[in-house]
Each structure stands twice: as structure tokens, then as C-alpha cells.
Scaffold this motif. Structure first.
Motif, PDB file in Angstrom:
ATOM      1  N   LEU A  29      43.907  53.045 -11.222  1.00 55.66           N
ATOM      2  CA  LEU A  29      44.340  53.783 -10.065  1.00 55.66           C
ATOM      3  C   LEU A  29      44.189  53.137  -8.490  1.00 55.66           C
ATOM      4  CD1 LEU A  29      45.378  56.993  -9.862  1.00 55.66           C
ATOM      5  CD2 LEU A  29      42.969  57.341  -9.758  1.00 55.66           C
ATOM      6  N   THR A  30      43.367  52.419  -8.472  1.00 51.96           N
ATOM      7  CA  THR A  30      43.305  51.581  -7.160  1.00 51.96           C
ATOM      8  C   THR A  30      44.437  50.754  -6.850  1.00 51.96           C
ATOM      9  OG1 THR A  30      40.630  51.623  -7.360  1.00 51.96           O
ATOM     10  CG2 THR A  30      41.896  50.131  -5.879  1.00 51.96           C
ATOM     11  N   LEU A  31      44.799  50.114  -8.029  1.00 45.78           N
ATOM     12  CA  LEU A  31      45.943  49.165  -7.626  1.00 45.78           C
ATOM     13  C   LEU A  31      47.339  49.974  -7.190  1.00 45.78           C
ATOM     14  CD1 LEU A  31      47.348  46.437  -7.572  1.00 45.78           C
ATOM     15  CD2 LEU A  31      47.428  46.614 -10.200  1.00 45.78           C
ATOM     16  N   LEU A  32      47.404  51.167  -8.015  1.00 45.83           N
ATOM     17  CA  LEU A  32      48.445  52.196  -8.045  1.00 45.83           C
ATOM     18  C   LEU A  32      48.552  52.746  -6.435  1.00 45.83           C
ATOM     19  CD1 LEU A  32      49.024  54.300 -10.935  1.00 45.83           C
ATOM     20  CD2 LEU A  32      50.461  52.696 -10.210  1.00 45.83           C
ATOM     21  N   ARG A  33      47.455  53.025  -5.966  1.00 44.67           N
ATOM     22  CA  ARG A  33      47.394  53.710  -4.729  1.00 44.67           C
ATOM     23  C   ARG A  33      47.605  52.570  -3.535  1.00 44.67           C
ATOM     24  NH1 ARG A  33      42.499  57.625  -6.141  1.00 44.67           N
ATOM     25  NH2 ARG A  33      44.072  59.555  -6.409  1.00 44.67           N
ATOM     26  N   GLN A  34      47.153  51.185  -3.794  1.00 50.91           N
ATOM     27  CA  GLN A  34      47.447  50.259  -2.857  1.00 50.91           C
ATOM     28  C   GLN A  34      49.009  49.777  -2.756  1.00 50.91           C
ATOM     29  OE1 GLN A  34      45.158  47.016  -4.482  1.00 50.91           O
ATOM     30  NE2 GLN A  34      43.176  47.527  -3.366  1.00 50.91           N
TER      31      GLN A  34
ATOM     32  N   VAL B  95      57.518  61.237 -10.644  1.00 52.71           N
ATOM     33  CA  VAL B  95      57.291  60.489 -12.067  1.00 52.71           C
ATOM     34  C   VAL B  95      55.824  60.943 -12.510  1.00 52.71           C
ATOM     35  CG1 VAL B  95      57.256  58.241 -13.344  1.00 52.71           C
ATOM     36  CG2 VAL B  95      58.880  58.877 -11.288  1.00 52.71           C
ATOM     37  N   THR B  96      55.824  60.931 -13.929  1.00 52.40           N
ATOM     38  CA  THR B  96      54.576  60.686 -14.556  1.00 52.40           C
ATOM     39  C   THR B  96      54.713  59.919 -15.913  1.00 52.40           C
ATOM     40  OG1 THR B  96      52.473  61.920 -15.676  1.00 52.40           O
ATOM     41  CG2 THR B  96      54.735  62.665 -15.827  1.00 52.40           C
ATOM     42  N   ILE B  97      53.628  59.491 -16.421  1.00 51.78           N
ATOM     43  CA  ILE B  97      53.737  58.516 -17.418  1.00 51.78           C
ATOM     44  C   ILE B  97      52.875  58.856 -18.543  1.00 51.78           C
ATOM     45  CG2 ILE B  97      53.487  56.004 -18.102  1.00 51.78           C
ATOM     46  CD1 ILE B  97      53.774  55.456 -14.929  1.00 51.78           C
TER      47      ILE B  97
ATOM     48  N   GLU C 281      53.747  58.482  -3.083  1.00 46.35           N
ATOM     49  CA  GLU C 281      52.375  59.136  -3.268  1.00 46.35           C
ATOM     50  C   GLU C 281      51.701  58.886  -4.789  1.00 46.35           C
ATOM     51  OE1 GLU C 281      52.429  63.216  -1.655  1.00 46.35           O
ATOM     52  OE2 GLU C 281      54.611  62.837  -1.101  1.00 46.35           O
ATOM     53  N   VAL C 282      50.498  58.931  -4.743  1.00 44.10           N
ATOM     54  CA  VAL C 282      49.839  58.782  -6.252  1.00 44.10           C
ATOM     55  C   VAL C 282      48.869  59.798  -6.123  1.00 44.10           C
ATOM     56  CG1 VAL C 282      48.241  57.719  -7.568  1.00 44.10           C
ATOM     57  CG2 VAL C 282      50.028  56.367  -6.082  1.00 44.10           C
ATOM     58  N   HIS C 283      48.966  60.850  -7.100  1.00 41.03           N
ATOM     59  CA  HIS C 283      48.184  61.961  -7.612  1.00 41.03           C
ATOM     60  C   HIS C 283      47.703  61.803  -8.866  1.00 41.03           C
ATOM     61  CE1 HIS C 283      49.562  63.959  -3.873  1.00 41.03           C
ATOM     62  NE2 HIS C 283      50.513  63.439  -4.031  1.00 41.03           N
TER      63      HIS C 283
END
Length: 325
Positions: free
Chosen positions: A144-149, A22-24, A157-159
Motif C-alpha cells: 500500500l505504501t508503494l501504491l500511495r507514493q 479500478v480495483t484488482i 487516488e488510492v483507497h
């Protein structure tokens, strides 16, 4: 203009629980920067047996907040219609498109709910690509920090991907495309988009004034806040013959013949007569000729149209396209 993706207007998806890459984003215009992002999503999906998907919003979040704040001048113009956006996404290889209505409820959604409802329950996200500065949720509380957590907790995975720049080092963005179109700089718009600017639509009935003055037209509705500058253009039309057809077009509100004020694209094709009513066509904008004008009378308007037609024919002759090849 064949559409190979599925469009959803609510989540969870009513007929799919496929795991997604996914991308947003808004993806207005689907320019070269967008395409680089989307190609990463498609490649990641292929290597992981996932469905390549995007989450986008309507109206544009900036338009929602501008209207809520009674600042209509801050509403961004629209590069592409929903149909054109979906077609471009499909061409890149996106298979599912989530069009989320951006309203007060969505604006008030917490970052945690955004992750849970949209990414996890809604899309079964296993791989996510966002920009380094991506913010989401109520008052842009998520980062981004919240997404990675969340990714560690829920198994996705978060890229991130750095901004895509042009040959001058300028970030390729929808805002840059809008600026180019607003001044009629089609060469700059083409460089940013990766192709000539174009609009599609079904041919509708007009006032039929054109046929009485020797210039019958195909009429198309366009987005009310169309990013393209109102005026006269050299165009080619796709979808009516095996080869694109040459013509000249006027984008505007036709101030000489009506006070209705509705934005319309009127296309006159050279050296051919076609029955186009109801057909879906794509109009390719090749060169900007002049601004839209309000003429004092019909003969003055016809003289200007004559000159526009000559200018457009000269363009096609200079570029070796004078035989609709």
C-alpha cells in the motif's frame, strides 16, 4: 445474462484510453464482499466521470503457483465460469474487465512495472481501491505504501476498504463460499453470495440415455474444478421460457454409464419438452439431495432417479413452486 462490459485480454486497451476507477482481484463467485467493493468502484467512477474497471487474472495465481510447485491439491476450485463472473460484474455496473494471463512473466514483473504497465499505461488509473493487505509484483514486493507514493507521483487516488463480514462476524470470502459448496450447504452459499448458487452454459448433445429411460436431460459443461459438490440437486432453469422451469439435476462424471470422467451437469425438466440445444441457460441450485453414486445396474439407477424426482417435486410443492411459477 446480458453482458454490458468490455473484456480485454491484454493491455494497453486496443480501443480505449478512458480514465478509470479500478480495483484488482480474482472475484471468483462475485460474492457479497466483492459486491461491496465493486459498488464503491462504480460510485467513485460515477462521481468523477471515470470508467469503472477491474483487473483480474486467469488462471488464479494460487493455481499457477500450485502447478509450478507440483502441488495440484492446492489449486482452488472454481465457483463461477468466466461467463458467469463477467455477467455478475456487469450487473453491478463494471464497464471494463482486464483478464490478465497469470504466467511466469507476470509473476516475475516488479511492483514498479506492475504500477506503470497495468495501472498507468494500461488503464489510465485515476482512482484505485484495494484491501489493506494488498500485495503485488514479484515476490509480493509491492504494498500500500508503494501504491500511495505512485499515486502522488502519477495523479491517482488510492483507497482501501475493510473486510466485509457476515452476521456472525466471519469475513465473506471466496474460500468460505467454496467450503459451503463442497459440503452441499446451499443455504450458507446463498448467504455469502447474496443469491442462490448458479451456473450457466450452452446446452450440448449428450449420450441421449436419459430419453430412453424417461428422463431426457439438458447437458451443460461446467468448470473442470467446479466448486459445487458432485451429486443430485433440486434446480430451476432460466432462459428457456418466460418463467423459470423446475427440475432435478445431476452434477458429476456419470460413473454408472461412462468411464470418461468428464464433469457434466445434466438437468431433467418436469412436465415440459423444449428444444434447448445450443441455447444459453442458467441453472439455479436450490437444494442438495444426495451424493453421486455408481450403481450396479441400470434398474437400480432408474429407481434412484425416480426417488430424486419425487424429492424434487416435494421441494417445489413445499415452497409453493410446483407450477413453475
Amino acid at each position: 445474462m446480458k453482458l454490458l462490459l468490455k473484456l480485454y485480454r491484454s493491455l494497453p486497451r486496443h480501443d480505449s484510453n478512458a480514465a478509470c476507477a479500478v480495483t484488482i482481484g480474482n472475484f471468483d463467485g462475485v460474492h457479497r464482499g466483492h459486491r461491496a467493493i465493486l459498488q464503491h468502484v462504480v460510485q467513485a467512477a460515477a462521481s468523477r466521470q471515470l470508467c469503472p474497471a477491474i483487473v483480474t487474472f486467469g488462471p488464479h495465481p494460487r493455481a499457477f503457483f500450485a502447478q509450478r510447485g507440483q502441488r495440484p491439491e492446492l489449486i482452488p476450485t472454481q465457483i463461477s465460469s468466466l461467463r458467469d463472473k463477467a455477467c455478475s460484474l456487469s450487473e453491478v455496473g463494471i464497464k471494463q474487465m482486464m483478464l490478465m494471463r497469470f504466467n511466469q512473466k507476470l509473476a516475475d514483473m516488479s511492483a514498479e512495472d506492475f504500477i506503470q504497465r497495468l495501472l498507468i499505461a494500461g488503464l489510465n488509473t485515476k482512482w484505485l481501491l484495494v484491501g489493506d493487505d494488498f500485495r503485488f509484483g514479484h515476490k509480493r514486493g509491492g504494498d500500500l505504501t508503494l501504491l500511495r507514493q505512485a499515486g502522488l507521483e502519477h495523479g491517482f487516488e488510492v483507497h482501501t476498504l475493510a473486510d466485509i463480514v457476515d452476521s456472525h462476524g466471519t469475513r465473506i470470502s471466496s474460500s468460505e463460499v467454496r467450503t459451503a459448496l463442497a459440503v452441499g450447504n446451499l443455504a450458507r452459499a446463498r448467504d455469502l453470495l447474496g443469491h442462490t448458487y448458479r451456473l450457466s452454459g450452452h446446452v450440448i448433445h449428450g449420450q441421449k440415455l436419459g430419453r430412453t429411460i424417461g428422463y431426457p436431460t439438458l447437458n451443460l459443461r461446467v468448470p473442470a474444478l467446479c466448486a459445487a459438490r458432485s451429486g443430485v440437486y433440486v434446480v430451476r432453469v432460466h432462459g428457456l421460457a418466460d418463467q423459470p422451469l423446475n427440475g432435478v439435476a445431476s452434477l458429476g462424471v456419470r460413473p454408472t454409464v461412462t468411464e470418461a470422467g468428464r464433469l457434466l451437469l445434466e438437468v431433467h425438466l418436469f412436465d415440459c419438452r423444449v428444444d434447448a440445444y445450443g441455447k444459453l441457460i442458467r441453472v439455479e441450485f436450490l437444494e442438495y439431495l444426495r451424493d453421486e453414486e455408481k450403481f450396479p445396474d441400470l434398474p437400480t439407477m432408474i429407481a434412484a432417479i425416480d426417488q430424486d424426482a419425487r424429492s424434487a417435486r416435494d421441494y417445489f410443492a413445499r415452497h409453493g413452486l410446483s407450477q413453475n411459477a
